[in-house]
Every structure is written in structure tokens, then in C-alpha cells.
Design an enzyme around this catalytic site. Structure first.
Site, mmCIF file in Angstrom:
data_model
loop_
_atom_site.group_PDB
_atom_site.id
_atom_site.type_symbol
_atom_site.label_atom_id
_atom_site.label_comp_id
_atom_site.label_asym_id
_atom_site.label_seq_id
_atom_site.Cartn_x
_atom_site.Cartn_y
_atom_site.Cartn_z
ATOM 1 N N SER A 162 3.606 -11.216 6.103
ATOM 2 C CA SER A 162 4.622 -11.468 7.124
ATOM 3 C C SER A 162 4.935 -10.233 7.953
ATOM 4 O O SER A 162 5.737 -10.303 8.874
ATOM 5 C CB SER A 162 5.912 -11.984 6.471
ATOM 6 O OG SER A 162 6.392 -11.028 5.537
ATOM 7 N N LYS B 222 2.773 0.878 3.098
ATOM 8 C CA LYS B 222 1.709 -0.114 3.026
ATOM 9 C C LYS B 222 0.391 0.387 3.622
ATOM 10 O O LYS B 222 -0.693 -0.078 3.240
ATOM 11 C CB LYS B 222 2.131 -1.394 3.750
ATOM 12 C CG LYS B 222 3.270 -2.165 3.097
ATOM 13 C CD LYS B 222 2.772 -3.023 1.959
ATOM 14 C CE LYS B 222 3.854 -3.955 1.446
ATOM 15 N NZ LYS B 222 3.369 -4.840 0.382
#
Length: 219
Positions: free
Chosen positions: A82, A57
Site C-alpha cells: 500500500s 523499506k
């Protein structure tokens, strides 16, 4: 908060690779004879757990943050996540020296929230629904002028995630197939772009847990 339809190609992935090179790790490619024997073929593992924040990510978040102009970055960035995208954007924002606002569901793991806060981002808890996330994101954007950078549905995120496959195929150019996780689709999209550009005949597979096989069921 759609970014609209944008055509992304191999040159965008290559540009992203150059852009994030000063900040992201070029992760190693490992092999394992035991797993090769079990699989009956030679496998190559792109070790993204060794990437900064422990996940691919960071590639997309870093590309998106570093591609902003100074005027665009002046009021910071906002996202909802999250965990891993939240950490990735928080770290990329700290490297750029801008404010980062992260909406996290109330049931997010405490260790993830602490990591986001340790990177210097402001965390806003919300009920765990997409509607609540998007509503709060819009409120923060209206109040601060921050730019919204979603976890996956963004051209700069997709191009950044595609750099993992780009590196893999530069190191192992004659792969017959590439397998990548498919969740929100950012990594899978970038993987498809890089693989089709460098190895057009290679098969591409998306992998997901049987208990969360929404991509397979959607097809």
C-alpha cells in the site's frame, strides 16, 4: 507465496550492507537532551525517515533486487504493497534497470501511488484484501515471469532491513536495549539478528500502536 524456512544470520546482514552501500543512505544517529531528561536515560535515534523513499523499506527492497542474478531479474519483479515497500521496490528496480509491477489497494493514498509511478513502476489497483492482492500477483507472475518480492516475509528483505540495526550498533556499540517498530516483522526480524549478533545481552523491544497491536495480542 511463502519463501519457505531459511536460516538468516549476521553474515547475511553484513553481506546486505555491502550490497546496498552504493545505493542506500547510511542514515545518521541523533540524540536529544530534552528527551533523555524525560526518559531518564540516554537515547539514540536511527533516523530512517532520511533514508531513500523516506523509510527503512528501501534497505530490504534494494538488497532483494540487487541480489538477483541477471537471469532472475530479466523479467522484472512484482509485489503488493500500500505504500513504502511499493516505492522502495520501484526505486530499486529503476536503479537495476528492470520492470517493476506493483499491486496496490484501491484505497491506498494517492501520493503513494504517484510516487510509485514516478519511479517507473506499473501499478495495478485491486480491492483491499490479501486474497485479491495475491491472486493478482500470481496472474502477473504467470503472464510476465516476474519474481515475487513480498514486503517482509523474505530472507533478503529481512537481511536488508537488519542493516539499520547493524549501522546503529556499529556507531553505538554498548546499547542496553534496542527498540524497533513491528508491523509485518521484516524490520524486527533483521533487528533481532543484528542485535543478537553484535550485542547478545541487549534487550530487544518491538513497538506498535495500541490501536493496531496485533503482534502483542498474537503473543
Amino acid at each position: 507465496m511463502s519463501t519457505g524456512t531459511v536460516q538468516i544470520n549476521l553474515s547475511d546482514v553484513r553481506d546486505a550492507a555491502q550490497r546496498i552501500a552504493p545505493y542506500a543512505h547510511r542514515t545518521p544517529v541523533f540524540t536529544c537532551h530534552t528527551i533523555d531528561d524525560l526518559a531518564g536515560r540516554q537515547l539514540f535515534f536511527k533516523c530512517e525517515p532520511l533514508q531513500k523513499i523516506g523509510a527503512f523499506k528501501f534497505r530490504g527492497a534494494c538488497n532483494a533486487v540487487m541480489r538477483l542474478t541477471d537471469d532472475e531479474a530479466a523479467n522484472g519483479v512484482v509485489t503488493h504493497s500500500s505504500g513504502n515497500h511499493a516505492q522502495a521496490l520501484a526505486l530499486a528496480g529503476r536503479m537495476r534497470g528492470i520492470d517493476v509491477h506493483v499491486i496496490m489497494p484501491e484505497n491506498a493514498r494517492a501520493v503513494k501511488r504517484r510516487a510509485v509511478e514516478d519511479y517507473g513502476a506499473a501499478v495495478y489497483p485491486c480491492v483491499p484484501t490479501l486474497e485479491a492482492r495475491e491472486t493478482l500477483a500470481a496472474e502477473i507472475m504467470g503472464r510476465t515471469g516476474a519474481r515475487f518480492i513480498p514486503p517482509y516475509d523474505h530472507p533478503d528483505i529481512i537481511a536488508g532491513q537488519g542493516t539499520a540495526a547493524l549501522e546503529l550498533l556499529e556507531e553505538v556499540p554498548d546499547l542496553d536495549a534496542v527498540i524497533a517498530p513491528i508491523g509485518g516483522g521484516g524490520l524486527m526480524s533483521g533487528t533481532c539478528i543484528a542485535t543478537r549478533g553484535l550485542r547478545p545481552d541487549a534487550l530487544i523491544f518491538g513497538a506498535e500502536p495500541t490501536g493496531a497491536d496485533d503482534a502483542a495480542r498474537s503473543l
